[in-house]
Design an enzyme around this catalytic site. Structure first.
Site, mmCIF file in Angstrom:
data_model
loop_
_atom_site.group_PDB
_atom_site.id
_atom_site.type_symbol
_atom_site.label_atom_id
_atom_site.label_comp_id
_atom_site.label_asym_id
_atom_site.label_seq_id
_atom_site.Cartn_x
_atom_site.Cartn_y
_atom_site.Cartn_z
ATOM 1 N N HIS A 201 38.948 80.571 29.052
ATOM 2 C CA HIS A 201 38.154 81.208 27.994
ATOM 3 C C HIS A 201 38.793 81.041 26.624
ATOM 4 O O HIS A 201 38.099 81.000 25.611
ATOM 5 C CB HIS A 201 37.869 82.669 28.342
ATOM 6 C CG HIS A 201 36.796 82.775 29.372
ATOM 7 N ND1 HIS A 201 37.068 82.826 30.715
ATOM 8 C CD2 HIS A 201 35.442 82.728 29.257
ATOM 9 C CE1 HIS A 201 35.926 82.846 31.390
ATOM 10 N NE2 HIS A 201 34.926 82.782 30.525
ATOM 11 N N ARG A 308 28.107 86.057 25.690
ATOM 12 C CA ARG A 308 29.168 86.601 26.565
ATOM 13 C C ARG A 308 29.492 88.018 26.099
ATOM 14 O O ARG A 308 30.435 88.231 25.331
ATOM 15 C CB ARG A 308 30.414 85.720 26.485
ATOM 16 C CG ARG A 308 30.262 84.353 27.141
ATOM 17 C CD ARG A 308 31.577 83.584 27.101
ATOM 18 N NE ARG A 308 31.625 82.481 28.031
ATOM 19 C CZ ARG A 308 31.342 81.222 27.734
ATOM 20 N NH1 ARG A 308 30.989 80.886 26.516
ATOM 21 N NH2 ARG A 308 31.423 80.277 28.657
ATOM 22 N N ARG A 345 24.355 88.074 28.795
ATOM 23 C CA ARG A 345 24.983 88.221 30.104
ATOM 24 C C ARG A 345 25.650 89.586 30.198
ATOM 25 O O ARG A 345 26.315 90.021 29.250
ATOM 26 C CB ARG A 345 26.029 87.117 30.298
ATOM 27 C CG ARG A 345 26.717 87.235 31.637
ATOM 28 C CD ARG A 345 27.606 86.072 31.903
ATOM 29 N NE ARG A 345 28.806 86.087 31.077
ATOM 30 C CZ ARG A 345 29.685 85.106 31.085
ATOM 31 N NH1 ARG A 345 29.492 84.027 31.826
ATOM 32 N NH2 ARG A 345 30.761 85.164 30.343
ATOM 33 N N GLU A 443 27.573 80.369 39.960
ATOM 34 C CA GLU A 443 28.978 80.046 39.642
ATOM 35 C C GLU A 443 29.845 79.955 40.886
ATOM 36 O O GLU A 443 31.011 79.565 40.821
ATOM 37 C CB GLU A 443 29.563 81.135 38.737
ATOM 38 C CG GLU A 443 28.779 81.330 37.457
ATOM 39 C CD GLU A 443 29.384 82.389 36.573
ATOM 40 O OE1 GLU A 443 30.123 82.033 35.655
ATOM 41 O OE2 GLU A 443 29.093 83.583 36.799
ATOM 42 N N ASN A 466 31.658 76.059 34.642
ATOM 43 C CA ASN A 466 33.107 76.291 34.512
ATOM 44 C C ASN A 466 33.649 76.950 35.774
ATOM 45 O O ASN A 466 34.661 76.539 36.328
ATOM 46 C CB ASN A 466 33.412 77.202 33.315
ATOM 47 C CG ASN A 466 32.785 76.709 32.046
ATOM 48 O OD1 ASN A 466 32.533 75.528 31.919
ATOM 49 N ND2 ASN A 466 32.503 77.607 31.110
ATOM 50 N N ASP A 467 32.953 77.991 36.204
ATOM 51 C CA ASP A 467 33.397 78.678 37.417
ATOM 52 C C ASP A 467 32.965 77.934 38.668
ATOM 53 O O ASP A 467 33.684 77.942 39.669
ATOM 54 C CB ASP A 467 32.855 80.114 37.437
ATOM 55 C CG ASP A 467 33.738 81.037 36.615
ATOM 56 O OD1 ASP A 467 34.969 80.916 36.733
ATOM 57 O OD2 ASP A 467 33.204 81.849 35.844
ATOM 58 N N ARG A 477 40.910 77.470 36.696
ATOM 59 C CA ARG A 477 40.492 76.800 35.453
ATOM 60 C C ARG A 477 41.440 77.048 34.293
ATOM 61 O O ARG A 477 41.347 76.398 33.255
ATOM 62 C CB ARG A 477 39.055 77.221 35.089
ATOM 63 C CG ARG A 477 38.914 78.688 34.812
ATOM 64 C CD ARG A 477 37.458 79.128 34.766
ATOM 65 N NE ARG A 477 36.933 79.163 33.421
ATOM 66 C CZ ARG A 477 35.801 79.785 33.076
ATOM 67 N NH1 ARG A 477 35.065 80.383 33.995
ATOM 68 N NH2 ARG A 477 35.381 79.781 31.842
ATOM 69 N N CYS A 514 24.885 76.485 31.491
ATOM 70 C CA CYS A 514 25.511 77.129 30.330
ATOM 71 C C CYS A 514 27.026 76.985 30.346
ATOM 72 O O CYS A 514 27.713 77.532 29.497
ATOM 73 C CB CYS A 514 25.107 78.601 30.245
ATOM 74 S SG CYS A 514 25.715 79.582 31.613
HETATM 75 C C1 PEP Z 1 30.776 79.422 33.466
HETATM 76 O O1 PEP Z 1 31.501 79.878 34.358
HETATM 77 O O2 PEP Z 1 30.409 78.221 33.420
HETATM 78 C C2 PEP Z 1 30.292 80.294 32.390
HETATM 79 C C3 PEP Z 1 29.439 79.873 31.497
HETATM 80 O O3 PEP Z 1 30.845 81.531 32.313
HETATM 81 P P1 PEP Z 1 32.316 81.785 31.711
HETATM 82 O O4 PEP Z 1 32.818 80.502 31.148
HETATM 83 O O5 PEP Z 1 32.215 82.843 30.685
HETATM 84 O O6 PEP Z 1 33.077 82.228 32.930
HETATM 85 MG MG MG Z 2 31.709 82.001 34.499
#
Ligand code: PEP
Ligand code: MG
Length: 584
Positions: A201, A308, A345, A443, A466-467, A477, A514
């Site tokens: 993040h 977020r 979210r 995710e 991402n997750d 990550r 996203c």
């Molecule tokens: C993701 O996991 O791709 C996502 C958009 O949420 P975050 O990056 O805030 O975990």
């Molecule tokens: Mg995420």
């Protein structure tokens, strides 16, 4: 940048935000990780110096009280020890110099103090005499006492405001995502950190600043000194320290070329976003705070695809935002979008987004009480958020997005709480959108296998790549040590994403991506070929992605993508991907 004093060297890390920055290093000390660091307005300098003086005086009183109330049987040297600490406290190294840093560099008091501590620590480390070297611990203890006092008064701080400083390259071991957020409206020109992965993040917020950034450098804090001249090459993940004139010239040329290319890209700003074969594509914005919404709109966003909301809650100590404060924040974002949809979210705390900087995380934070799990474990707080979101939906189109779903019970419990929030608002006489849409973030691989349940109970899907990558490949990550295994092109990842998009398209359910993949122009054709029509990303990425979309033929791409999806040989996949990205 003519006076070049120290030897030149290069550090290599993970590139997370494109571009080239040339400027001076501003170190955020290792010991400063838990403190806030931001630049203050010139008008607030004396207030900040006073904060430091007050905190020092408070520690003075604290130490005197300790000395005067020592128990009878305390060892004799105890009083002398406290006297030494009093002397250190008032030494100009810890008073005058931090005050100078506040006045000259416009650091906040905590940053000034910890920067100075870092400098002193290095000096202590170089001392040969073991006894004197040990005195470093006393200095650290004193600084920690002052920091504690400063933290006590932190809630009274004015929010960091903008600055005109224009050569600031921040170097840190790591920066918490919430702290990174504080740099949003400062004129920083680059970032580099020792830790972090591509989609941590911290990296995501750094990328949203649209300045060159590199993470995972390992030794930047050790080798880079305050005020060193630096080049950050965010394209290849390199930091050049004290560059030679030759290298400098080369990079100045490269930077000019990039600026020209950027200008050229701006011409696409008003071109409708559709593929060469006429498929309209929606570009949505990822935002962290309501203030990002106007920027998103002016960058051409067709809505907010991911707000977020957890950033409203982080580093707030005991003072979490109540329903009214949340409602106003959501309403601001909704109003700023002028009638375009805002997908907000629900709180996604945990893992690398703790509620407080010193929050004790569960032993395996990414697999612990995170996102929807955390929200459902705090139903009172969750209900407040749902009420605030519903109230904001009376001001413009709002959609609610639920993070990290995997279980049927999570969906049902959330929908029950939402129904309860609605009936409480009915009683209180607040307006809201009774048909507000609720969506699932995809995710966790398990969510892909229960898509029919999610699609039956909810209204739309948003793939958090991402997750999804992290949980599919079991790769943290945020951990630079395993960053090489964090592979968005892994066949398992691609197959999961493709499956979600095609299932949703089959029944006409809206689906977006996203995660950071949506804003990566190297992934645009791949996602288009999978049938994706909604991309949500930081607005700085819009035009880069749009350029790819305008040249892409979705019908042709889908054939190429089919071959990529059935390939399990990495070499073949790489060749096919290269073909995909060079096809017209
Ligand atoms: C993701 O996991 O791709 C996502 C958009 O949420 P975050 O990056 O805030 O975990
Ligand atoms: Mg995420």
């Amino acid at each position: 940048m003519a006076e070049q004093i120290d030897a030149s060297f290069t550090l290599t890390g993970i590139p997370i935000s494109r571009g080239i920055a040339l400027g001076r290093a501003h170190l955020i000390a290792h010991t400063a990780l838990e403190v806030r660091h931001y630049l203050i307005e010139p008008s607030a300098v004396e207030v900040e110096v006073n904060r430091l003086c007050t905190a020092t005086e408070e520690v003075h009183t604290e130490l005197l009280t300790l000395r005067d109330t020592l128990p009878e049987d305390a060892p004799e040297e105890m009083a002398a020890f406290l006297d030494v600490h009093l002397m250190i406290l008032h030494d100009e190294m810890l008073t005058k110099i931090p005050a100078q840093l506040i006045r000259k560099q416009r650091y906040n008091a905590e940053w000034a103090l910890t920067t100075q501590l870092e400098i002193l620590s290095r000096q202590f480390d170089e001392i040969n005499d073991a006894y004197l070297r040990e005195r470093k611990a006393d200095v650290v203890q004193i600084v920690e006492r002052v920091l504690k006092r400063l933290a006590g008064a932190a809630h009274a701080l004015a929010a960091p405001t903008s600055t005109t400083k224009d050569d600031l390259i921040v170097i840190a071991r790591d920066i918490a995502p919430a702290d990174m957020l504080q740099f949003k409206h400062h004129a920083l020109i680059g970032f580099a950190t020792d830790l972090g992965g591509e989609t941590s993040h911290t990296a995501i917020v750094a990328r949203s600043l649209d300045i060159p950034a590199v993470v995972g450098l390992q030794h930047a804090c050790q080798f880079i000194k305050q005020n060193d001249w630096l080049i950050i090459d965010g394209d290849i993940g390199v930091v050049i320290v004290n560059p030679s004139q030759l290298i400098l010239n080369e990079y100045r040329d490269k930077k000019n070329q990039q600026q020209q290319a950027h200008k050229k890209l701006q011409r696409l700003r008003h071109t409708p976003t559709q593929t060469e074969d006429g498929i309209p594509i929606t570009l949505l914005a990822n935002i962290e705070i309501p203030d990002d919404a106007p920027h998103a709109l002016s960058a051409g966003a067709m809505g907010v695809g991911l707000f977020r909301s957890e950033f409203l809650f982080m580093n707030r100590g005991e003072h979490l935002p109540d329903e009214e404060e949340q409602f106003l924040a959501y309403r601001n974002a909704v109003n700023a979008m002028g009638g375009l949809p805002a997908t907000i979210r629900t709180i996604d705390l945990g893992a690398d987004k703790p509620l407080y900087a010193d929050h004790i995380a569960s032993p395996n934070a990414a697999l612990g009480l995170r996102a929807i799990r955390w929200a459902l474990s705090e139903p009172h707080m969750f209900l407040i958020q749902l009420r605030a979101l519903l109230r904001a939906s009376a001001c413009g189109p709002v959609q609610i997005l639920l993070p990290m779903l995997a279980h049927h019970a999570e969906v049902e419990q959330t929908l029950l709480l939402l129904a309860r929030a609605k009936s409480e608002l009915d009683i209180a006489g607040h307006a809201y959108d009774a048909n507000i849409k609720v969506g699932a973030m995809i995710e966790i691989p398990a969510a892909v296998f229960v898509l029919p349940m999610l699609m039956q109970r909810l209204d739309f899907l948003s793939i958090g790549t991402n997750d999804l990558i992290q949980y599919t490949l079991a790769v943290d990550r945020t951990d630079s040590a395993v960053a090489h295994l964090y592979d968005p092109h892994h066949p398992a990842v691609l197959q999961l994403i493709a499956r979600v998009i095609s299932e949703a398209n089959r029944v006409g359910m809206p689906v977006a991506v996203c995660g950071e993949m949506a804003g990566d122009p190297n992934m645009t054709r791949l996602l288009l070929g999978m049938g994706l029509q909604e991309f949500s990303m930081h607005p700085a990425q819009f035009l880069h992605v749009k350029k790819e979309i305008l040249q892409a033929n979705q019908a042709q791409l889908s054939k190429l993508v089919h071959n990529i999806l059935i390939s399990t040989d990495p070499h073949t996949t790489r060749i096919l991907l290269a073909q995909l990205n060079s096809s017209s």
